[in-house]
Design a protein around this motif. Structure first.
Motif, PDB file in Angstrom:
ATOM      1  N   HIS A  65      16.570  20.619   3.073  1.00 35.22           N
ATOM      2  CA  HIS A  65      15.757  21.146   1.972  1.00 35.22           C
ATOM      3  C   HIS A  65      16.410  20.872   0.621  1.00 35.22           C
ATOM      4  CE1 HIS A  65      13.499  24.311   4.589  1.00 35.22           C
ATOM      5  NE2 HIS A  65      13.168  23.066   4.856  1.00 35.22           N
ATOM      6  N   ILE A  66      17.708  21.091   0.528  1.00 35.10           N
ATOM      7  CA  ILE A  66      18.418  20.857  -0.730  1.00 35.10           C
ATOM      8  C   ILE A  66      18.336  19.389  -1.121  1.00 35.10           C
ATOM      9  CG2 ILE A  66      20.709  20.820  -1.789  1.00 35.10           C
ATOM     10  CD1 ILE A  66      21.325  23.375  -0.188  1.00 35.10           C
ATOM     11  N   THR A  67      18.578  18.504  -0.173  1.00 39.58           N
ATOM     12  CA  THR A  67      18.527  17.069  -0.446  1.00 39.58           C
ATOM     13  C   THR A  67      17.132  16.648  -0.904  1.00 39.58           C
ATOM     14  OG1 THR A  67      20.227  16.717   1.234  1.00 39.58           O
ATOM     15  CG2 THR A  67      18.962  14.790   0.536  1.00 39.58           C
ATOM     16  N   ALA A  68      16.117  17.113  -0.215  1.00 37.28           N
ATOM     17  CA  ALA A  68      14.745  16.748  -0.585  1.00 37.28           C
ATOM     18  C   ALA A  68      14.382  17.284  -1.967  1.00 37.28           C
ATOM     19  CB  ALA A  68      13.768  17.275   0.459  1.00 37.28           C
ATOM     20  N   CYS A  69      14.779  18.498  -2.249  1.00 37.78           N
ATOM     21  CA  CYS A  69      14.460  19.109  -3.543  1.00 37.78           C
ATOM     22  C   CYS A  69      15.096  18.332  -4.687  1.00 37.78           C
ATOM     23  CB  CYS A  69      14.926  20.558  -3.541  1.00 37.78           C
ATOM     24  SG  CYS A  69      14.624  21.403  -5.096  1.00 37.78           S
ATOM     25  N   TYR A  70      16.378  18.047  -4.571  1.00 34.22           N
ATOM     26  CA  TYR A  70      17.054  17.366  -5.666  1.00 34.22           C
ATOM     27  C   TYR A  70      16.669  15.892  -5.750  1.00 34.22           C
ATOM     28  CZ  TYR A  70      19.630  21.603  -6.535  1.00 34.22           C
ATOM     29  OH  TYR A  70      19.955  22.895  -6.839  1.00 34.22           O
ATOM     30  N   CYS A  71      16.282  15.279  -4.643  1.00 31.73           N
ATOM     31  CA  CYS A  71      15.747  13.910  -4.717  1.00 31.73           C
ATOM     32  C   CYS A  71      14.452  13.895  -5.506  1.00 31.73           C
ATOM     33  CB  CYS A  71      15.503  13.346  -3.320  1.00 31.73           C
ATOM     34  SG  CYS A  71      16.978  12.773  -2.499  1.00 31.73           S
TER      35      CYS A  71
END
Length: 105
Positions: A65-71
């Protein structure tokens, strides 16, 4: 530190604290509502065990979730949304969604 400086400050430490607080609350909410509370239909409510595999699974999903959000925030929005390249934005979002789906599986 008061609430105003926590919420509106642009200091790097306050920004990191805000992000950490958000993701910690997100993890707590998502873990308890999605993983821990599993009920299908009118069956008896059962709670999953809070063991090491459960914790690892929830942390791995949080990382996704963190990776997708910041991407999305740091890459897709500035490059495609703000420059009005909507077709590329939709393509990027669909690709990001596919990656999320595959990595969550």
């Amino acid at each position: 530190m008061n609430w105003y400086s926590f919420v509106f400050s642009e200091k790097k430490t306050h920004r990191l604290q805000r992000h950490f607080s958000f993701w910690l609350l997100w993890w707590a909410y998502f873990t308890t509502s999605y993983f821990h509370y599993e009920q299908a239909g009118l069956q008896k409510v059962e709670f999953g065990a809070w063991d090491l595999p459960f914790f690892i699974k929830s942390i791995m999903l949080l990382i996704i979730h963190i990776t997708a959000c910041y991407c999305f925030i740091d890459f897709l929005m500035p490059r495609y949304l703000f420059s009005a390249k909507y077709t590329a934005l939709v393509t990027g979002v669909l690709f990001l969604g596919l990656l999320i789906l595959l990595s969550s599986y």
